[in-house]
Each structure stands twice: as C-alpha cells, then as structure tokens.
Design an enzyme around this catalytic site. Structure first.
Site, PDB file in Angstrom:
ATOM      1  N   LYS A  29      87.175 117.711   7.555  1.00 34.82           N
ATOM      2  CA  LYS A  29      86.785 119.292   7.214  1.00 34.82           C
ATOM      3  C   LYS A  29      87.952 120.132   8.157  1.00 34.82           C
ATOM      4  O   LYS A  29      88.408 120.894   7.742  1.00 34.82           O
ATOM      5  CB  LYS A  29      85.405 119.621   7.595  1.00 34.82           C
ATOM      6  CG  LYS A  29      85.125 121.056   7.534  1.00 34.82           C
ATOM      7  CD  LYS A  29      83.538 121.089   7.129  1.00 34.82           C
ATOM      8  CE  LYS A  29      82.472 120.825   8.125  1.00 34.82           C
ATOM      9  NZ  LYS A  29      82.912 121.935   9.216  1.00 34.82           N
ATOM     10  N   SER A  30      88.066 119.556   9.556  1.00 36.92           N
ATOM     11  CA  SER A  30      88.772 120.328  10.402  1.00 36.92           C
ATOM     12  C   SER A  30      90.382 120.387   9.680  1.00 36.92           C
ATOM     13  O   SER A  30      91.142 121.430   9.821  1.00 36.92           O
ATOM     14  CB  SER A  30      88.875 119.822  11.790  1.00 36.92           C
ATOM     15  OG  SER A  30      87.513 119.920  12.369  1.00 36.92           O
ATOM     16  N   ARG A  34      92.562 123.531   8.132  1.00 36.21           N
ATOM     17  CA  ARG A  34      93.848 123.905   8.730  1.00 36.21           C
ATOM     18  C   ARG A  34      95.072 123.698   7.692  1.00 36.21           C
ATOM     19  O   ARG A  34      96.199 124.583   7.721  1.00 36.21           O
ATOM     20  CB  ARG A  34      94.233 122.851  10.035  1.00 36.21           C
ATOM     21  CG  ARG A  34      93.325 123.485  11.082  1.00 36.21           C
ATOM     22  CD  ARG A  34      93.170 122.388  11.971  1.00 36.21           C
ATOM     23  NE  ARG A  34      92.440 122.861  13.294  1.00 36.21           N
ATOM     24  CZ  ARG A  34      91.178 122.960  13.407  1.00 36.21           C
ATOM     25  NH1 ARG A  34      90.517 122.568  12.447  1.00 36.21           N
ATOM     26  NH2 ARG A  34      90.600 123.246  14.577  1.00 36.21           N
ATOM     27  N   GLY A 113      81.920 127.882   9.862  1.00 35.82           N
ATOM     28  CA  GLY A 113      82.217 128.544  11.156  1.00 35.82           C
ATOM     29  C   GLY A 113      83.500 128.123  11.540  1.00 35.82           C
ATOM     30  O   GLY A 113      84.357 129.437  11.865  1.00 35.82           O
ATOM     31  N   ARG A 141      76.001 133.347  14.022  1.00 34.35           N
ATOM     32  CA  ARG A 141      76.670 132.596  15.048  1.00 34.35           C
ATOM     33  C   ARG A 141      77.659 133.633  15.756  1.00 34.35           C
ATOM     34  O   ARG A 141      77.980 134.782  15.192  1.00 34.35           O
ATOM     35  CB  ARG A 141      77.641 131.618  14.375  1.00 34.35           C
ATOM     36  CG  ARG A 141      76.635 130.548  13.721  1.00 34.35           C
ATOM     37  CD  ARG A 141      77.295 129.439  13.129  1.00 34.35           C
ATOM     38  NE  ARG A 141      78.059 128.641  14.198  1.00 34.35           N
ATOM     39  CZ  ARG A 141      78.809 127.598  13.702  1.00 34.35           C
ATOM     40  NH1 ARG A 141      79.061 127.159  12.513  1.00 34.35           N
ATOM     41  NH2 ARG A 141      79.204 126.964  14.729  1.00 34.35           N
ATOM     42  N   SER A 186      86.521 125.034  23.249  1.00 33.80           N
ATOM     43  CA  SER A 186      86.370 125.121  21.711  1.00 33.80           C
ATOM     44  C   SER A 186      87.760 125.124  21.069  1.00 33.80           C
ATOM     45  O   SER A 186      88.668 125.885  21.324  1.00 33.80           O
ATOM     46  CB  SER A 186      85.869 126.764  21.640  1.00 33.80           C
ATOM     47  OG  SER A 186      85.709 126.848  20.211  1.00 33.80           O
ATOM     48  N   ASP A 339      79.985 117.206  17.058  1.00 33.13           N
ATOM     49  CA  ASP A 339      79.276 117.120  15.939  1.00 33.13           C
ATOM     50  C   ASP A 339      78.295 115.997  15.752  1.00 33.13           C
ATOM     51  O   ASP A 339      77.566 115.929  14.963  1.00 33.13           O
ATOM     52  CB  ASP A 339      80.276 117.576  14.769  1.00 33.13           C
ATOM     53  CG  ASP A 339      80.932 118.891  14.681  1.00 33.13           C
ATOM     54  OD1 ASP A 339      80.072 119.940  15.450  1.00 33.13           O
ATOM     55  OD2 ASP A 339      81.995 119.142  14.271  1.00 33.13           O
ATOM     56  N   LYS A 366      75.639 126.104  17.015  1.00 28.69           N
ATOM     57  CA  LYS A 366      76.187 125.575  15.793  1.00 28.69           C
ATOM     58  C   LYS A 366      75.746 125.830  14.578  1.00 28.69           C
ATOM     59  O   LYS A 366      74.966 127.023  14.653  1.00 28.69           O
ATOM     60  CB  LYS A 366      76.166 123.966  15.803  1.00 28.69           C
ATOM     61  CG  LYS A 366      77.067 123.338  17.000  1.00 28.69           C
ATOM     62  CD  LYS A 366      78.433 123.559  16.707  1.00 28.69           C
ATOM     63  CE  LYS A 366      79.309 122.947  18.018  1.00 28.69           C
ATOM     64  NZ  LYS A 366      80.826 123.312  17.880  1.00 28.69           N
TER      65      LYS A 366
END
Ligand code: S3P
Length: 460
Positions: A29-30, A34, A113, A141, A186, A339, A366
C-alpha cells in the site's frame, strides 16, 4: 462512537483446517500510493506492475487524475509460469514537478491516511487550492502533524476544528525549502514534507528521531531526484532532497505488502499443521520488524529466493505452524512494525507466556484506536490482556485454543477486521466481526484467499 461502511457485512471466522498452499498477497500500500503520486509528478509514462487495487490506493489514483495526470489500469495479463498475479498493471502519465492542475471538485480520500497526508504535501507545493475529505475514520484523524511543517513551507490550511478533515489546502506559489525535525517518528509526515519540497528551490531536510519506512526516498531516487541520507548521532536520520528535479518516468514493480502478508503469516503459525508459502513479499528492513519479533517468539519462517526488485528487497516466505513463546517487544522497534501490532497481539494470545509491547502511543491515532480495539476484542474472546496508555500486555494460552465467541467492532479499521478473523481460526468457537467491508481498503479478497488455504470465514 464507532462507525461502519454504508452496508456493513458481518463475518464470522471459525476454527480452520490446517492452512496449506501458496499465495501472493496484494501489492504494498505504501509503495502503491507513492508510485501513483510520483508517477503523476514525472515527465513521461510510468508503468506500474503489482499495484494494490484496494480502495485507499484507488482514491489516490482518482486524486491525481482530478489534478490532471493520467492514471489508468491496463488490461490484465495471464499469470506467468512462476504464478505472478494477473492484473495490477497501471499506466501513469505525469505533469512534471509543479505541473498538476487545480481539481474542480472536493477530493474524497475515503479511509486513506497515507493518501491524504502525502497528497497534502503534493498540493502544498503547487499554486492551487484543494479541499480534501474522507470517511468517518479519516475525518477524526489528526492532520496537524502535516499541516505544521507544510505551513512553514508557505501553504495555508483551513480545517474543521482546526486540524481535521474536511480541510482546504491553499498551496504555496513559491514553496520554501525548510529543515524540519519530526516530533513523532512518522513516514507520512516525512513524505509530505519531501513531496512539498520537490517544488521548492534549494534543499529540504527532514530529521527523524528514529528511521521510518524509506519508500519515498527510494522512489524519489528511482525517478532521478537527488536524496541524501545521513545517520544522526542519536540513531535517527537526516534526509535531504534537492528541490526542483526533473523526475523522469520509469517502471515500478510493487512487491507484495508485508503488512498484508502479516495476517496469513500469523494464521499459518497459529493454526496447527499449517504450511503456507507467500510469494514476492517486500522485506524492506524498515518494515520487517514483525519478522524479527516472530523469530524471537520461535516462529518457523524460511526466506526463499531473496532478491531485489526496483530498489526494494523481496523474497518468498515459507511459514510452518510453530510453538510460540511470549516476548518483550522494545519500543524502538515500533516504527518498523507499526501496523502489525494488532496481528502480533493475536499471535501473542496463543503463545506460551506473556508478551509485552511498549511504545505504542501512535496506535491510538490509526484508522481506529488500535490499542483499545485490540484489548477490547481480545478480552471479548477470553484472552487476558492489559491495556496501558502506550503499552499492551497479552497473556498467552500456551498453545491451547482461546475461547473465542466474541463479536468485535471493526470501526472502519481493516487491520482490526483481519486480525480478529485470524484469531477466530485458532479459537474454540468462531469470532465475529461486525463489518468485513473495511478490508477492501488494503486487502480485497482476504476472506476468499484465506478460505482457499483452509480457513472458514463466512457471513456472520
Ligand atoms: C505509512 C506510514 C505509517 C503507517 C501507515 C503507512 C506510510 O504511518 O502506519 O499505514 O505509507 O508512510 P505513520 O507515518 O503515521 O507512522
């Protein structure tokens, strides 16, 4: 108050047969977020293979499209002999750094997020105004962590109650390069600042107290930007980006997501007699803290065919059911498995002895308050658990099946949903979750994939 998807699908997960088979979980996902964003800031066409087609990433695809980039799915191809998945092939045609256009409508980022915080960075470096919103989870959030540094770069923000979505971002016509020390470890905040810094003249620097996932840095380099990384004396990192590069389109291969793999990995470890192989799992050391912890617990996980793909380490993992023992997980490991605590807590519930996890304050902000969700859910299934402000202690059953039988409130949190479906596989009686739909954000098809291995997940 908890929230759910529009037509929630309750699911129950009962005791599983020994899990057997070979699977590939969806793309990271990350990295997928990107790839779409940086592809949209390149000159030329980027082809992405293995993109996660979950709701979070599709929201990012829609966002970059609304800002003038092309982002479209290419037709599926047949799996090759090595069992590579069909699908997940995408094409992005970018507008160049600073070249995105103001969208006509509000951008709804759903549950994402990472998507919204990184896109705020992108928009902060463009001369345009964009309003972002999201689902009930995203709208509660905190966004102040990204708006703080981005204001220093010249962007302006108007949010509900200050730092909540819906929020309007007025990007800076001439963004300023800054040096910013992260108050929390973060990767989202680091990435937002770097993405805004792409269109700033000069060098933008982020200093992080502890190293966090470095996919943004890796991919910026992949597309031709100059990124310098230095270790700091106290174990952190100084990441500097030279602004206004010309990003040149290049193909991206997205590995399978270790954070999604975590669920079948733990399932295979705790369901007796299981043996499951997971293909092409991304093993970036800044993401793989769960594997370190599971190894300390005595997990039998064999790494096969380790290799590098598009700058990220990748391997296949062969997981065999194992007798686990309780451990203490140090707080400094949190960024590399942030996570994975919900699913680690599930492994801990059947381990021999107590597992203590420290440094978990970030879990409270989260997709849901994961500390409280894990503690409440485990207790409802007969597991003894202690919830502290920033820690969790889980008393393991010593390999015996926990009672189960609880109903868990998912509250729009995909990882809470999957963690408790996995717990149900090893319990005496089924575990029910009130809403399985949230899983589509990161792991579409989770229930079918697990049932194909021998799980028993059905409408509850
Ligand atoms: C992410 C960073 C982490 C993680 C999230 C994805 C990213 O969040 O929890 O799921 O892709 O940069 P934080 O940056 O808030 O720790």
């Amino acid at each position: 108050m908890s929230a759910s998807t529009p037509n929630p699908t309750p699911l129950r997960s009962g005791p599983a047969r020994a899990l057997k088979g070979e699977i590939r979980v969806p793309g990271d996902k990350s990295i997928s977020h990107r790839a779409l964003m940086l592809g949209a800031l390149c000159v030329g066409e980027t082809r992405i293979t293995g993109l996660l087609e979950g709701e979070d990433v599709l929201a990012t695809a829609a966002a970059v499209r609304a800002m003038g980039a092309e982002a479209e799915k290419l037709p599926d191809i047949e799996p090759d002999g090595a069992g590579k998945p069909a699908g997940g092939r995408w094409r992005v045609v970018g507008c160049g750094v600073g070249g995105l256009a103001e969208p006509e409508n509000v951008i709804d980022m759903g549950n994402a997020g990472t998507g919204v915080r990184l896109m705020m960075g992108v928009v902060a470096g463009h001369d345009m105004t964009v309003t972002f919103t999201g689902d009930a989870s995203l709208c509660r959030r905190p966004m102040g962590r990204v708006t703080g540094p981005l204001k220093r770069m010249g962007a302006k923000f108007t949010g509900r109650d200050g730092d909540l979505l819906p929020m309007t971002v007025r990007g800076a016509a001439e963004p300023l390069p800054i040096e910013y020390e992260l108050p929390v470890a973060s990767a989202q905040v680091k990435s937002a600042v770097l993405l805004a810094g792409l269109n700033a003249p000069g060098v933008t620097t982020v200093v992080e107290p502890q190293p966090t996932r470095d996919h943004t840095e890796n991919m910026l380099r992949h597309f031709g930007a100059e990124v310098l990384v230095r270790e700091t004396e106290d174990g952190g990192r100084r990441v500097s980006l030279v602004g206004r590069p010309e990003l040149v389109a290049r193909d991206v291969v997205v590995p399978a997501d270790i954070s999604s793999a975590a669920f079948p990995i733990v399932a295979a470890l705790i369901v007796p007699g299981s043996e499951v192989t997971l293909k092409d799992v991304g093993l970036n050391p800044l993401r793989a803290g769960l594997l370190t912890t599971l190894a300390e617990m005595g997990a039998e996980i064999e790494t096969i065919n380790a290799r590098e793909e598009a700058g990220e380490p990748v391997a296949d993992l062969k997981v065999s059911a194992s007798k686990l023992k309780g451990v203490t997980v140090p707080p400094e490991r949190a960024p590399s498995m942030i996570d994975e605590y919900p699913i680690l807590a599930v492994a801990a519930a059947v381990a021999d002895g107590e597992t203590r996890m420290d440094g978990l304050e970030e879990l409270r902000v989260k997709e849901s308050d994961r500390l409280s969700a894990v503690a409440t859910g485990l207790a409802a299934c007969g597991v003894t658990v202690e919830e502290g402000e920033d820690y969790l202690v889980v008393a393991g059953s010593g390999g015996a099946a926990p009672k189960g039988g609880g109903t868990v409130t998912v509250d729009l949190d995909h990882r809470i949903a999957m963690a408790f479906l996995v717990l149900g596989m090893a319990c005496e009686t089924p575990v029910t979750i009130d809403d399985g739909d949230a899983m589509a954000t990161s792991f579409p098809g989770f229930a079918d994939l697990m049932n194909g291995l021998g799980a028993d997940i059905r409408p509850g």
